[in-house]
Design a protein around this motif. Structure first.
Motif, PDB file in Angstrom:
ATOM      1  N   HIS A 201       7.839  -2.594  -0.842  1.00 52.40           N
ATOM      2  CA  HIS A 201       9.036  -2.541  -1.533  1.00 52.40           C
ATOM      3  C   HIS A 201       9.189  -1.166  -2.076  1.00 52.40           C
ATOM      4  O   HIS A 201       8.270  -0.325  -1.877  1.00 52.40           O
ATOM      5  CB  HIS A 201       9.038  -3.369  -2.790  1.00 52.40           C
ATOM      6  N   PRO A 202      10.526  -0.742  -2.308  1.00 52.27           N
ATOM      7  CA  PRO A 202      10.778   0.891  -2.789  1.00 52.27           C
ATOM      8  C   PRO A 202       9.754   0.978  -4.159  1.00 52.27           C
ATOM      9  O   PRO A 202       9.626   0.339  -4.798  1.00 52.27           O
ATOM     10  CB  PRO A 202      12.090   0.800  -3.279  1.00 52.27           C
ATOM     11  N   ALA A 203       8.991   1.992  -3.805  1.00 52.37           N
ATOM     12  CA  ALA A 203       8.068   2.429  -4.742  1.00 52.37           C
ATOM     13  C   ALA A 203       8.439   3.240  -5.949  1.00 52.37           C
ATOM     14  O   ALA A 203       9.518   3.897  -5.836  1.00 52.37           O
ATOM     15  CB  ALA A 203       6.755   3.039  -4.061  1.00 52.37           C
ATOM     16  N   MET A 204       7.861   2.769  -7.136  1.00 47.13           N
ATOM     17  CA  MET A 204       8.277   3.418  -8.339  1.00 47.13           C
ATOM     18  C   MET A 204       7.605   4.879  -8.549  1.00 47.13           C
ATOM     19  O   MET A 204       7.794   5.333  -9.276  1.00 47.13           O
ATOM     20  CB  MET A 204       7.715   2.534  -9.547  1.00 47.13           C
ATOM     21  N   GLY A 205       6.379   5.083  -7.593  1.00 44.66           N
ATOM     22  CA  GLY A 205       5.925   6.179  -7.767  1.00 44.66           C
ATOM     23  C   GLY A 205       4.998   6.297  -6.676  1.00 44.66           C
ATOM     24  O   GLY A 205       4.521   5.315  -5.885  1.00 44.66           O
ATOM     25  N   ASN A 206       4.087   7.625  -6.542  1.00 49.75           N
ATOM     26  CA  ASN A 206       2.828   7.564  -5.641  1.00 49.75           C
ATOM     27  C   ASN A 206       1.535   7.254  -6.309  1.00 49.75           C
ATOM     28  O   ASN A 206       1.344   7.153  -7.630  1.00 49.75           O
ATOM     29  CB  ASN A 206       2.894   9.042  -5.106  1.00 49.75           C
ATOM     30  N   ILE A 207       0.534   6.716  -5.370  1.00 46.85           N
ATOM     31  CA  ILE A 207      -0.610   6.721  -5.902  1.00 46.85           C
ATOM     32  C   ILE A 207      -1.651   7.736  -5.266  1.00 46.85           C
ATOM     33  O   ILE A 207      -1.480   8.198  -4.114  1.00 46.85           O
ATOM     34  CB  ILE A 207      -1.208   5.213  -5.722  1.00 46.85           C
ATOM     35  N   ASN A 208      -2.787   7.936  -5.914  1.00 42.96           N
ATOM     36  CA  ASN A 208      -3.777   8.912  -5.238  1.00 42.96           C
ATOM     37  C   ASN A 208      -4.782   8.103  -4.922  1.00 42.96           C
ATOM     38  O   ASN A 208      -4.933   6.840  -4.750  1.00 42.96           O
ATOM     39  CB  ASN A 208      -4.334   9.994  -6.277  1.00 42.96           C
ATOM     40  N   ASP A 209      -5.967   8.977  -4.149  1.00 39.65           N
ATOM     41  CA  ASP A 209      -7.026   8.131  -3.501  1.00 39.65           C
ATOM     42  C   ASP A 209      -7.925   7.290  -4.563  1.00 39.65           C
ATOM     43  O   ASP A 209      -8.156   6.156  -4.459  1.00 39.65           O
ATOM     44  CB  ASP A 209      -7.878   9.419  -3.062  1.00 39.65           C
ATOM     45  N   ARG A 210      -8.019   7.704  -5.854  1.00 37.70           N
ATOM     46  CA  ARG A 210      -8.812   6.927  -6.745  1.00 37.70           C
ATOM     47  C   ARG A 210      -8.089   5.466  -7.088  1.00 37.70           C
ATOM     48  O   ARG A 210      -8.833   4.477  -7.146  1.00 37.70           O
ATOM     49  CB  ARG A 210      -9.000   7.658  -8.012  1.00 37.70           C
ATOM     50  N   GLU A 211      -6.785   5.632  -7.185  1.00 40.09           N
ATOM     51  CA  GLU A 211      -6.061   4.563  -7.361  1.00 40.09           C
ATOM     52  C   GLU A 211      -6.075   3.431  -6.280  1.00 40.09           C
ATOM     53  O   GLU A 211      -6.201   2.270  -6.442  1.00 40.09           O
ATOM     54  CB  GLU A 211      -4.689   4.587  -7.817  1.00 40.09           C
ATOM     55  N   PHE A 212      -6.016   3.979  -5.053  1.00 47.51           N
ATOM     56  CA  PHE A 212      -6.016   3.178  -3.793  1.00 47.51           C
ATOM     57  C   PHE A 212      -7.473   2.512  -3.701  1.00 47.51           C
ATOM     58  O   PHE A 212      -7.799   1.397  -3.214  1.00 47.51           O
ATOM     59  CB  PHE A 212      -5.861   3.921  -2.648  1.00 47.51           C
ATOM     60  N   THR A 213      -8.377   3.427  -4.042  1.00 47.33           N
ATOM     61  CA  THR A 213      -9.897   2.939  -3.735  1.00 47.33           C
ATOM     62  C   THR A 213     -10.194   1.732  -4.773  1.00 47.33           C
ATOM     63  O   THR A 213     -10.733   0.719  -4.389  1.00 47.33           O
ATOM     64  CB  THR A 213     -10.895   3.956  -3.937  1.00 47.33           C
ATOM     65  N   ALA A 214      -9.559   1.773  -6.050  1.00 47.03           N
ATOM     66  CA  ALA A 214      -9.596   0.706  -6.816  1.00 47.03           C
ATOM     67  C   ALA A 214      -9.005  -0.625  -6.607  1.00 47.03           C
ATOM     68  O   ALA A 214      -9.471  -1.699  -6.575  1.00 47.03           O
ATOM     69  CB  ALA A 214      -9.248   1.117  -8.556  1.00 47.03           C
ATOM     70  N   PHE A 215      -7.912  -0.309  -5.767  1.00 49.30           N
ATOM     71  CA  PHE A 215      -7.055  -1.466  -5.322  1.00 49.30           C
ATOM     72  C   PHE A 215      -7.877  -2.067  -4.277  1.00 49.30           C
ATOM     73  O   PHE A 215      -8.023  -3.373  -4.396  1.00 49.30           O
ATOM     74  CB  PHE A 215      -5.645  -1.090  -4.937  1.00 49.30           C
ATOM     75  N   LEU A 216      -8.335  -1.348  -3.412  1.00 53.25           N
ATOM     76  CA  LEU A 216      -9.141  -1.800  -2.341  1.00 53.25           C
ATOM     77  C   LEU A 216     -10.409  -2.522  -2.604  1.00 53.25           C
ATOM     78  O   LEU A 216     -10.697  -3.566  -2.206  1.00 53.25           O
ATOM     79  CB  LEU A 216      -9.444  -0.527  -1.417  1.00 53.25           C
ATOM     80  N   ASN A 217     -11.052  -1.895  -3.683  1.00 52.35           N
ATOM     81  CA  ASN A 217     -12.252  -2.671  -4.248  1.00 52.35           C
ATOM     82  C   ASN A 217     -11.973  -3.992  -4.901  1.00 52.35           C
ATOM     83  O   ASN A 217     -12.831  -4.869  -4.531  1.00 52.35           O
ATOM     84  CB  ASN A 217     -12.743  -1.746  -5.215  1.00 52.35           C
ATOM     85  N   ARG A 218     -11.130  -4.271  -5.481  1.00 48.92           N
ATOM     86  CA  ARG A 218     -10.801  -5.415  -5.938  1.00 48.92           C
ATOM     87  C   ARG A 218     -10.191  -6.407  -4.950  1.00 48.92           C
ATOM     88  O   ARG A 218     -10.431  -7.892  -5.132  1.00 48.92           O
ATOM     89  CB  ARG A 218      -9.615  -5.263  -6.939  1.00 48.92           C
ATOM     90  N   CYS A 219      -9.366  -6.038  -3.882  1.00 47.12           N
ATOM     91  CA  CYS A 219      -8.976  -6.840  -3.021  1.00 47.12           C
ATOM     92  C   CYS A 219     -10.382  -7.409  -2.036  1.00 47.12           C
ATOM     93  O   CYS A 219     -10.374  -8.475  -1.719  1.00 47.12           O
ATOM     94  CB  CYS A 219      -7.988  -6.386  -1.984  1.00 47.12           C
ATOM     95  N   VAL A 220     -11.002  -6.542  -1.902  1.00 45.16           N
ATOM     96  CA  VAL A 220     -12.445  -6.825  -1.192  1.00 45.16           C
ATOM     97  C   VAL A 220     -13.304  -7.848  -1.925  1.00 45.16           C
ATOM     98  O   VAL A 220     -13.910  -8.985  -1.554  1.00 45.16           O
ATOM     99  CB  VAL A 220     -13.262  -5.639  -0.811  1.00 45.16           C
TER     100      VAL A 220
END
Length: 440
Positions: free
Chosen positions: A158-177
């Motif tokens: 969806h249209p994003a509210m903002g950008n995420i950095n590598d740490r935020e992405f890695t945390a997201f990835l870790n929880r999905c996994v």
């Protein structure tokens, strides 16, 4: 003996030397600031951390979406990478529900549930169903629901509210996994037809009874609750043959020590239905059922329990539905009237406290002002046990109440207003420290 899961390392190639310079050149050619895209450092760190997360995913689940995620990470497209890993997680949870058995799910939901309905199920409802089936636990539901919100607001979906950095992405990835993809096993529910046929068949021998008790103990809470409820119905049916009644009671005696509050509440609800409908034969058999299990004490407040359960459910439904600010007051008033007629049954107190406090805390848009006086009067009348339950629920981030007030400043403010209604002298010493922490 627990099986040892062998994890295979994932060796990703180094970032192509042309990738990072190409991103710089792309930004320059488009005339946009380089800062609007992921920095070289963020890309490098995200790529470095990928193998650690990927090795937790069983090889058979490292498919096309995982590959697309890796390509997106290499280019710094973390918003796209989030969408790919989220879709992989959702597809795997959906497959686990299929493997559990759609007919079994339909029995648990007490409505039709076919493939088309599973495919069309929104992500939020899919997570709720996975929790109901114990495919994910409460921790998994909490973190995956957070990921769902992040994905909806910050990914390429969806249209994003903002950008995420590598740490935020890695945390997201870790929880999905961790909570969706790390486990490739798909436990199946108990075959309901086979179970009921066995119960209604010939008299169990000891081994047969032990096998069914073991199967029910090893299945999911939601299905175990449903099957025990069905066995109670079989026992109370006047048309049931005596061997089947004895089988039913033997199964329940074998499971009795593991009856949780949900199972006990379900049995009380069923018993109360017999009373309400004037089904004397079933009511008498149900009394015998509770007596044989040593659970007669649960029936002292059974009729009150059913009334409270329905009133609480209706209030919660109105609070979480459309136009809740306008719809809540009559349901809040009805619950207040019930609570004034006597003590809230212990079997429903936790639910009563949680729903009243959650409704009083409102949502991100405020609170139903006309309902507030009713909530305040109920909170003022909370017993010491109910106050303790309230404080514990508020401090638990995994609970509906705790998650709401600790994520939303407005809800926390409204909650603090509510607990000011409580006389401090009624706060138990066991939760006094948490109470003081909440009031600060």
């Amino acid at each position: 003996m627990t099986d040892v899961v062998i994890k295979s390392d994932v060796n990703l190639p180094g970032l192509p030397e042309a990738v990072l310079p190409a991103i710089n050149q792309l930004a320059a050619s488009l005339g946009i600031p380089r800062e609007v895209l992921a920095s070289e450092e963020d890309i490098a760190y995200a790529w470095r951390d990928l193998p650690r997360e990927l090795r937790e995913i069983p090889p058979e689940l490292r498919g096309e979406l995982i590959a697309r995620m890796c390509v997106a990470v290499s280019a710094g497209l973390f918003d796209g990478a989030m969408n790919y890993i989220w879709n992989a997680a959702i597809l795997h949870l959906r497959q686990k529900i299929r493997n559990f058995g759609l007919p079994v799910v339909a029995q648990i939901l007490q409505r039709d549930f076919e493939e088309s309905q599973l495919v069309e199920l929104q992500d939020a409802r899919l997570l709720e169903l996975a929790l109901k089936l114990n495919i994910i636990d409460e921790d998994g539901f909490f973190f995956l629901d957070q990921c769902r919100n992040v994905r909806n607001n910050f990914s390429a979906a969806h249209p994003a509210m903002g950008n995420i950095n590598d740490r935020e992405f890695t945390a997201f990835l870790n929880r999905c996994v961790r909570y969706a993809l790390a486990d490739s096993s798909s436990p199946r529910g108990v075959n309901i037809g086979a179970f009921i046929s066995a119960v209604k068949g010939g008299r169990f021998n000891d081994n047969q009874c032990q096998i069914w008790v073991q199967r029910l103990n090893e299945t999911h809470d939601a299905q175990r609750r449903m099957l025990i409820s069905m066995v109670h119905g079989v026992y109370c049916d006047p048309a049931t043959a005596e061997p089947a009644r004895l089988n039913a009671i033997d199964i329940c005696i074998g499971l009795r020590d593991n009856f949780n509050s949900s199972i006990r509440a379900e049995l009380v609800d069923n018993h109360s239905e017999y009373v309400a409908k004037g089904l004397e034969e079933k009511h008498t058999a149900s009394l015998q059922f509770f007596e044989k299990l040593g659970l007669l004490s649960l029936l002292n407040e059974s009729e009150q329990h059913l009334l409270f359960s329905r009133a609480i459910d209706r209030l919660w439904f109105s609070h979480t539905g459309m136009n809740n600010f306008y719809n809540e007051p009559p349901f809040a008033e009805r619950l207040l009237e019930l609570s004034r007629q006597g003590a809230v049954p212990e079997t429903i107190q936790d639910k009563f406290v949680s729903v009243v406090a959650s409704c009083r805390s409102g949502n991100g848009y405020g609170v139903s002002n006309e309902a507030v006086p009713y909530y305040d009067q109920m909170i003022q009348a909370f017993s010491p046990r109910e106050i303790s339950a309230l404080i514990k629920s508020a401090m638990d981030k995994k609970s509906i109440l705790g998650g709401k007030i600790q994520r939303n400043a407005s809800c926390m403010r409204l909650f603090k207003e509510a607990i000011k209604q409580i006389d401090v002298a009624s706060v138990s010493s066991t939760v006094r420290a948490d109470y003081d922490r909440l009031m600060r």
